[in-house]
Design a protein around this motif. Structure first.
Motif, PDB file in Angstrom:
ATOM      1  N   GLU A 138     -14.359   2.021  -2.576  1.00  0.00           N
ATOM      2  CA  GLU A 138     -14.228   0.991  -1.527  1.00  0.00           C
ATOM      3  C   GLU A 138     -12.790   0.913  -1.022  1.00  0.00           C
ATOM      4  OE1 GLU A 138     -15.596  -2.823  -3.006  1.00  0.00           O
ATOM      5  OE2 GLU A 138     -17.345  -1.877  -3.935  1.00  0.00           O
ATOM      6  N   TRP A 139     -11.836   1.066  -1.947  1.00  0.00           N
ATOM      7  CA  TRP A 139     -10.432   0.887  -1.577  1.00  0.00           C
ATOM      8  C   TRP A 139      -9.786   2.195  -1.107  1.00  0.00           C
ATOM      9  CZ3 TRP A 139      -9.241  -1.879  -6.887  1.00  0.00           C
ATOM     10  CH2 TRP A 139      -9.906  -3.118  -6.904  1.00  0.00           C
ATOM     11  N   LYS A 140     -10.554   3.303  -1.112  1.00  0.00           N
ATOM     12  CA  LYS A 140     -10.034   4.624  -0.723  1.00  0.00           C
ATOM     13  C   LYS A 140      -8.827   5.010  -1.598  1.00  0.00           C
ATOM     14  CE  LYS A 140     -12.403   4.959   3.400  1.00  0.00           C
ATOM     15  NZ  LYS A 140     -13.412   3.939   3.083  1.00  0.00           N
ATOM     16  N   LEU A 141      -8.947   4.788  -2.900  1.00  0.00           N
ATOM     17  CA  LEU A 141      -7.836   5.109  -3.813  1.00  0.00           C
ATOM     18  C   LEU A 141      -8.299   6.047  -4.931  1.00  0.00           C
ATOM     19  CD1 LEU A 141      -6.210   1.550  -4.163  1.00  0.00           C
ATOM     20  CD2 LEU A 141      -5.173   3.530  -3.089  1.00  0.00           C
ATOM     21  N   GLU A 142      -9.354   6.862  -4.664  1.00  0.00           N
ATOM     22  CA  GLU A 142      -9.926   7.683  -5.741  1.00  0.00           C
ATOM     23  C   GLU A 142      -8.907   8.678  -6.311  1.00  0.00           C
ATOM     24  OE1 GLU A 142     -13.362   7.778  -2.585  1.00  0.00           O
ATOM     25  OE2 GLU A 142     -11.166   7.618  -2.556  1.00  0.00           O
ATOM     26  N   ASN A 143      -7.938   9.129  -5.487  1.00  0.00           N
ATOM     27  CA  ASN A 143      -7.048  10.211  -5.930  1.00  0.00           C
ATOM     28  C   ASN A 143      -5.724   9.740  -6.517  1.00  0.00           C
ATOM     29  OD1 ASN A 143      -9.024  11.925  -5.000  1.00  0.00           O
ATOM     30  ND2 ASN A 143      -8.139  12.010  -2.933  1.00  0.00           N
ATOM     31  N   LEU A 144      -5.542   8.399  -6.612  1.00  0.00           N
ATOM     32  CA  LEU A 144      -4.318   7.887  -7.247  1.00  0.00           C
ATOM     33  C   LEU A 144      -4.700   7.260  -8.582  1.00  0.00           C
ATOM     34  CD1 LEU A 144      -2.558   6.216  -4.208  1.00  0.00           C
ATOM     35  CD2 LEU A 144      -1.861   8.288  -5.392  1.00  0.00           C
ATOM     36  N   LYS A 145      -4.000   7.649  -9.635  1.00  0.00           N
ATOM     37  CA  LYS A 145      -4.401   7.202 -10.966  1.00  0.00           C
ATOM     38  C   LYS A 145      -4.303   5.686 -11.091  1.00  0.00           C
ATOM     39  CE  LYS A 145      -4.344   8.416 -15.731  1.00  0.00           C
ATOM     40  NZ  LYS A 145      -3.764   9.139 -16.845  1.00  0.00           N
ATOM     41  N   ARG A 204       0.852  -1.196   0.000  1.00  0.00           N
ATOM     42  CA  ARG A 204       0.000   0.000   0.000  1.00  0.00           C
ATOM     43  C   ARG A 204       0.891   1.252   0.000  1.00  0.00           C
ATOM     44  NH1 ARG A 204      -5.731   0.753  -0.327  1.00  0.00           N
ATOM     45  NH2 ARG A 204      -6.140   2.856   0.407  1.00  0.00           N
ATOM     46  N   GLY A 205       1.947   1.195   0.783  1.00  0.00           N
ATOM     47  CA  GLY A 205       2.895   2.317   0.833  1.00  0.00           C
ATOM     48  C   GLY A 205       3.538   2.549  -0.532  1.00  0.00           C
ATOM     49  N   ILE A 206       3.896   1.452  -1.220  1.00  0.00           N
ATOM     50  CA  ILE A 206       4.516   1.552  -2.553  1.00  0.00           C
ATOM     51  C   ILE A 206       3.580   2.277  -3.521  1.00  0.00           C
ATOM     52  CG2 ILE A 206       5.152   0.202  -4.598  1.00  0.00           C
ATOM     53  CD1 ILE A 206       7.335  -0.065  -2.661  1.00  0.00           C
ATOM     54  N   LEU A 207       2.303   1.835  -3.572  1.00  0.00           N
ATOM     55  CA  LEU A 207       1.433   2.418  -4.594  1.00  0.00           C
ATOM     56  C   LEU A 207       1.038   3.841  -4.225  1.00  0.00           C
ATOM     57  CD1 LEU A 207      -1.969   2.373  -4.065  1.00  0.00           C
ATOM     58  CD2 LEU A 207      -1.524  -0.053  -4.066  1.00  0.00           C
ATOM     59  N   GLU A 208       1.152   4.222  -2.933  1.00  0.00           N
ATOM     60  CA  GLU A 208       0.821   5.598  -2.555  1.00  0.00           C
ATOM     61  C   GLU A 208       2.010   6.539  -2.748  1.00  0.00           C
ATOM     62  OE1 GLU A 208      -0.764   5.320   1.408  1.00  0.00           O
ATOM     63  OE2 GLU A 208      -2.763   4.727   0.718  1.00  0.00           O
ATOM     64  N   ASN A 209       3.251   5.989  -2.646  1.00  0.00           N
ATOM     65  CA  ASN A 209       4.418   6.884  -2.652  1.00  0.00           C
ATOM     66  C   ASN A 209       5.446   6.612  -3.746  1.00  0.00           C
ATOM     67  OD1 ASN A 209       3.394   7.962  -0.166  1.00  0.00           O
ATOM     68  ND2 ASN A 209       4.178   6.118   0.828  1.00  0.00           N
ATOM     69  N   PRO A 225       3.513   7.639  -8.380  1.00  0.00           N
ATOM     70  CA  PRO A 225       2.041   7.747  -8.322  1.00  0.00           C
ATOM     71  C   PRO A 225       1.581   9.079  -8.918  1.00  0.00           C
ATOM     72  CG  PRO A 225       2.945   7.112  -6.191  1.00  0.00           C
ATOM     73  CD  PRO A 225       4.105   7.432  -7.065  1.00  0.00           C
ATOM     74  N   GLN A 226       0.495   9.038  -9.702  1.00  0.00           N
ATOM     75  CA  GLN A 226      -0.025  10.267 -10.305  1.00  0.00           C
ATOM     76  C   GLN A 226      -1.298  10.662  -9.585  1.00  0.00           C
ATOM     77  OE1 GLN A 226      -0.131   9.670 -14.696  1.00  0.00           O
ATOM     78  NE2 GLN A 226       1.095   7.854 -14.232  1.00  0.00           N
ATOM     79  N   LYS A 227      -1.288  11.862  -8.992  1.00  0.00           N
ATOM     80  CA  LYS A 227      -2.470  12.348  -8.259  1.00  0.00           C
ATOM     81  C   LYS A 227      -3.516  12.844  -9.264  1.00  0.00           C
ATOM     82  CE  LYS A 227      -0.899  12.409  -3.805  1.00  0.00           C
ATOM     83  NZ  LYS A 227      -0.004  11.254  -3.882  1.00  0.00           N
ATOM     84  N   LEU A 230      -2.041  -5.312  -9.965  1.00  0.00           N
ATOM     85  CA  LEU A 230      -0.740  -5.077 -10.599  1.00  0.00           C
ATOM     86  C   LEU A 230      -0.106  -3.860  -9.918  1.00  0.00           C
ATOM     87  CD1 LEU A 230       1.380  -5.505 -12.853  1.00  0.00           C
ATOM     88  CD2 LEU A 230       0.031  -3.995 -14.297  1.00  0.00           C
ATOM     89  N   ILE A 231       1.073  -4.055  -9.315  1.00  0.00           N
ATOM     90  CA  ILE A 231       1.805  -2.946  -8.683  1.00  0.00           C
ATOM     91  C   ILE A 231       3.232  -2.987  -9.241  1.00  0.00           C
ATOM     92  CG2 ILE A 231       2.619  -1.966  -6.507  1.00  0.00           C
ATOM     93  CD1 ILE A 231       0.293  -3.310  -5.094  1.00  0.00           C
TER      94      ILE A 231
END
Length: 930
Positions: A308-315, A74-79, A293-295, A283-284
């Motif tokens: 559901e996954w709280k990932l709306e702001n990451l492309k 999760r940290g990888i895909l956010e940062n 990550p693209q905002k 896929l990560i």
């Protein structure tokens, strides 16, 4: 008869095999030149983690307390990296999934038939193109990429196959094994100079195949604690390996990491079909050459996962599974796999625009190469005046495209170049598909001609040999000779035409088959004329009514393959049969029981498909109910006075009842043992296999009187069926058998009602004495209904407890009494036996109906053949090779089912005769009845 049966079997085998040639032959071509991007790649090495059986939602969703299930990833895909969903295709099995990931093409359906672990076709892969690949994991997956590789640069480290045990305490140990071995591998390289320098080369791949999640999902379901704990352990392991590798290479920033999965899994722990839970995988990607990550403020997808996954702001960057192979190839700068049909997902790359455009160009040329080879192959085997090329990609068009793209790249118009490359890729893929399906219409028509001819011929045989509708017409010698030479000439012309085009040998069979079949039909023209005269003299309304009822019946059967509830409708109509035909007036009790049992059986097709939720108490209840019924029958047998019966015979029932009781106990104790994670008890396994072997033997020791033998068949089959049951389906054979029992008695009443024969005494009716040819009667219209009942019951036996047509309704839990270690062929065999048991019950009842209604088995069987052939022709035209993968899989299995049903019925007919008439002579002392 034997000649006819052999011809029938042959014709049906050809029809069955034909769809694999027509719709599903291997799309691979060989002879292309490798294509490589001419610029230096961003990464020196690539680490690929494949978490087998990991669903996208299981990885991305948050736990109930809002914490991520896999904190490191999760940290990888956010940062640090890019993420998305990889869309897989059916069949969602490990082998095709890995081939798509690593070789970039979707394995065709024909590959599944050729085995699981070997390469049915030679193919190129990213591993083969790399300088070195080291891989760790399952013995089912790794060897196939090492075998296909040229030279000796793909190394595999596997655990023993026995480790893949569904009944084990915890399958996560399979993943821990992989992580530990990778750590010790890197440690050992410090003291091993050759290995150390090999690891420091460019174009190196490290592949970690993690099977624990898949095994835990099968054994405990994906919503279980075990499955979710396993995801945490994998996350922890990936974190350790990533930091180990970064440290080993001194954090040089030249390593790319990819984590994905080969397929997902349904909520009930199976995979293979096209449900979204099976086709959506995570896929990560992070590391060298990969975008950060693209905002974004908003993004649109048809599903609601982002919220559901709280990932709306990451492309979210979605890809097709085969697109991952070109992504890996471009990251480490190896040639794209030769057979890859993936499109490079540029949004994942963090490189110069020139590198992206050049990579895309390489991708387009590599797919165009395949198109050229395919086209030249087709051109060689088609007469020049008959060849119609794929217009949008003629030779001049191809040159135009390539020149334009080159020019755009020189002028630094990279976006235009990329979009033109994508157009070229799509056209080349369309062209590949066009040439792959070039002969389809022509072959399809040949098979359809054969089908119609064969069905017509069978109808003629029925009318000529088994009814008194036609008079025997003298044959005209001269006419038949002319006919023979005419058809022979037609055959020669077709063969010559195929020969010039150097067609495969199977084409000769498909195209020449209709010739002898139609010759046999045309030879019988006088019979047809005679029949037409007879039919015209009948009441026209009756004939049309009869035809309408027949058509409706067949359509309901076809419908039931798509919607099981159609069977419920059919059974409710059957329930009213005695009322419609006034049969209930002469046999009120039997009619009542018949109606009740029809309604009872009609409930099963409305139940959810078997295997979703195991319910062992129901299996135990079914076992106890069987015992209860058998006690009552046993008591009535002891009371009844049959002067031919021997008391020794009753011992057999006793053994069979004991066997049912034992099976009931084994099922309950095995599932308890697996629940507390103690594996499958050896004693239970031994009893299960012994029951499987001994039940047919006990059956053949029982007396051959009608009801006694049928009752013995039920007990024998139930003892095996209980061991293979996990829920309400255990009650199904009981309800089915009850109905079959009453069906035999009702058919007696129907015979009596139509005044066709005297009622034989069923109580002392013996299967062995029933084969007297002189007593057979001619067919009556009512016999068509009799045959239809049989086909309907066969289909009910098939779909009553689940849609066998989709792979994902197979639940491995059904075979846990026999084995828990993964073995696809053994498990498949046992599941097929489970499917066949209700079948055998219906076939034996039909055998009883044949002998008690004094019909030769051949005449009824021919009507059954006509009904199933008409159904098969429906499905032949319903086979799809496009659209959603679930549709494709289901359409093939429907056709294969109906075709195998016909072949299977021929086999079942023989088996039913064996089970009802044969008797082993172990228990009998010789007694002579005067």
């Amino acid at each position: 008869i034997p000649v006819f049966i052999l011809a029938g079997l042959l014709v049906h085998c050809v029809f069955l095999v034909s769809i694999f040639d027509i719709y599903f032959s291997s799309p691979l071509v060989h002879g292309m030149t490798p294509q490589q991007t001419p610029l230096p790649p961003p990464a020196k090495r690539l680490v690929l983690f494949v978490a087998d059986g990991l669903r996208a939602d299981s990885l991305y969703e948050l736990d109930s307390d809002g914490t991520p299930r896999a904190p490191f990833l999760r940290g990888i895909l956010e940062n640090n990296g890019s993420w998305g969903i990889s869309h897989t295709r059916v069949p969602t099995e490990s082998r095709p999934g890995h081939v798509a990931l690593i070789a970039g093409f979707y394995e065709d359906v024909s590959a599944v038939a050729k085995g699981w672990k070997e390469n049915p076709v030679e193919f190129d892969s990213v591993f083969n193109e790399s300088k070195y690949t080291w891989s760790w994991g399952s013995p089912d997956i790794l060897p196939m990429f090492a075998k296909g590789a040229t030279g000796d640069h793909v190394y595999t480290f596997c655990y023993a196959a026995e480790s893949e045990d569904f009944g084990a305490e915890d399958a996560a140990k399979l993943d821990i094994w992989v992580f530990d071995h990778v750590k010790s591998f890197f440690n050992s390289s410090i003291s091993n100079q050759t290995l150390f320098s090999a690891l420091n080369e460019d174009k190196v791949v490290l592949f970690l195949h993690l099977l624990g999640i898949d095994t835990n999902g099968h054994a405990h379901r994906p919503n279980s604690r075990e499955y979710q704990e396993n995801i945490k352990q994998v996350d922890e392991g990936v974190k350790e390996i990533a930091s180990l590798i970064d440290n080993f290479y001194g954090n040089d920033g030249k390593t790319a990491f990819i984590l994905t999965s080969d397929h997902g899994m349904t909520d009930w722990g199976s995979h293979g079909a096209g449900h979204p839970t099976e086709t959506l995988t995570p896929l990560i990607v992070w590391g060298a050459g990969v975008n950060y990550p693209q905002k974004v403020t908003s993004q649109f997808f048809e599903d609601n996962f982002l919220k559901e996954w709280k990932l709306e702001n990451l492309k979210r960057l979605d890809v097709n599974q085969a697109d991952i192979a070109p992504l890996m190839a471009s990251l480490i700068g190896v040639p794209f796999p030769l057979n890859s049909v993936g499109t490079l997902p540029l949004e994942y790359l963090n490189t110069s625009a020139l590198f992206k455009a050049e990579s895309m160009f390489t991708n387009a040329v590599q797919i165009l190469e395949q198109f050229k080879v395919k086209m030249s192959q087709k051109k060689e085997t088609t007469l020049s005046f008959l060849f119609t090329p794929f217009k949008p990609l003629s030779a001049s068009e191809q040159i135009n495209f390539l020149k334009k793209i080159r020019l755009y790249i020189q002028q630094q118009k990279y976006d235009e170049a990329v979009s033109l490359c994508k157009t070229l890729i799509n056209l080349a893929l369309e062209g590949l598909s066009y040439y792959h399906t070039y002969d389809r219409l022509f072959l399809g028509l040949s098979i359809a001609m054969g089908f119609v001819g064969w069905t017509t011929y069978v109808i003629l045989v029925i009318i000529k040999a088994h009814t008194n509708l036609t008079k025997t017409v003298p044959t005209n010698k001269k006419k038949s000779t002319v006919l023979f030479y005419g058809f022979a000439a037609a055959g020669m012309i077709i063969a010559f035409f195929l020969l010039i085009q150097t067609c495969p040998w199977t084409y000769y069979i498909y195209c020449l088959l209709p010739v002898p079949v139609w010759y046999a039909v045309v030879k019988e023209i006088p019979v047809l004329e005679d029949l037409a005269r007879n039919v015209l003299s009948l009441h026209i309304g009756q004939s049309i009514g009869f035809l309408l009822v027949c058509t409706l019946g067949v359509e309901i059967l076809v419908f039931s393959f798509f919607y099981r509830s159609a069977l419920t409708v059919g059974l409710l109509v059957f329930a009213g049969w005695p009322v419609i035909t006034q049969l209930w007036i002469q046999a009120k009790t039997k009619a009542m029981i018949w109606t009740l049992l029809c309604v009872l059986l009609a409930i099963f097709p409305l139940m959810p498909v078997v295997g979703r939720e195991p319910n062992i108490p129901l299996v135990i209840a079914a076992g106890l109910l069987t015992l209860l019924i058998s006690f009552f029958s046993f008591a009535s047998l002891c009371k009844s006075k049959n002067k031919y019966r021997d008391n020794e015979d009753l011992k057999v029932y006793f053994y069979q009842m004991f066997s049912v009781a034992l099976s009931t106990y084994v099922v309950s104790s095995t599932h308890n043992s697996l629940k507390i994670k103690q594996g499958l008890p050896v004693m239970n396994q031994v009893i299960s296999w012994m029951t499987l072997v001994s039940s047919p033997v006990l059956l053949l020791l029982s007396p051959t009187f009608l009801f006694e033998r049928l009752f013995s068949i039920l007990l024998s089959l139930m003892s095996t069926y209980l061991l293979l049951s996990t829920g309400y389906e255990a009650l199904f054979p009981l309800a089915l058998f009850g109905l079959m029992f009453v069906w035999i008695k009702m058919e007696q009443e129907a015979l009596h009602y139509y005044g066709l024969s005297l009622k034989p005494q069923l109580a002392v009716f013996n299967f062995t004495c029933a084969m007297d040819i002189t007593q057979f009667r001619q067919l009556h219209l009512d016999d068509v209904r009799r045959s239809f009942f049989f086909v309907f019951f066969i289909v009910t036996a098939f779909f009553g407890t689940g849609n066998i047509a989709s792979i994902n309704s197979f639940d491995p839990a059904s075979v846990y009494c026999f084995l828990t270690v993964f073995s696809p062929f053994m498990m498949g065999g046992l599941l097929l036996l489970k499917v066949a048991i209700p079948f055998i019950l219906v076939s034996c009842a039909f055998e009883a109906v044949q002998v008690t209604t004094q019909l030769s088995s051949k005449s009824l069987f021919l009507i059954v053949l006509v009904i199933s052939d008409i159904m098969a022709l429906h499905f032949f035209f319903l086979v799809k090779d496009h659209g959603s993968w679930l549709d494709i899989g289901t359409s093939i299995s429907h056709y294969v089912l109906v075709m195998s049903l016909t072949i299977f019925m021929m086999v079942m007919n023989g088996l039913a005769q064996l089970l009802t008439t044969q008797r082993l002579g172990l228990l009998r002392r010789t007694k002579h009845h005067s």
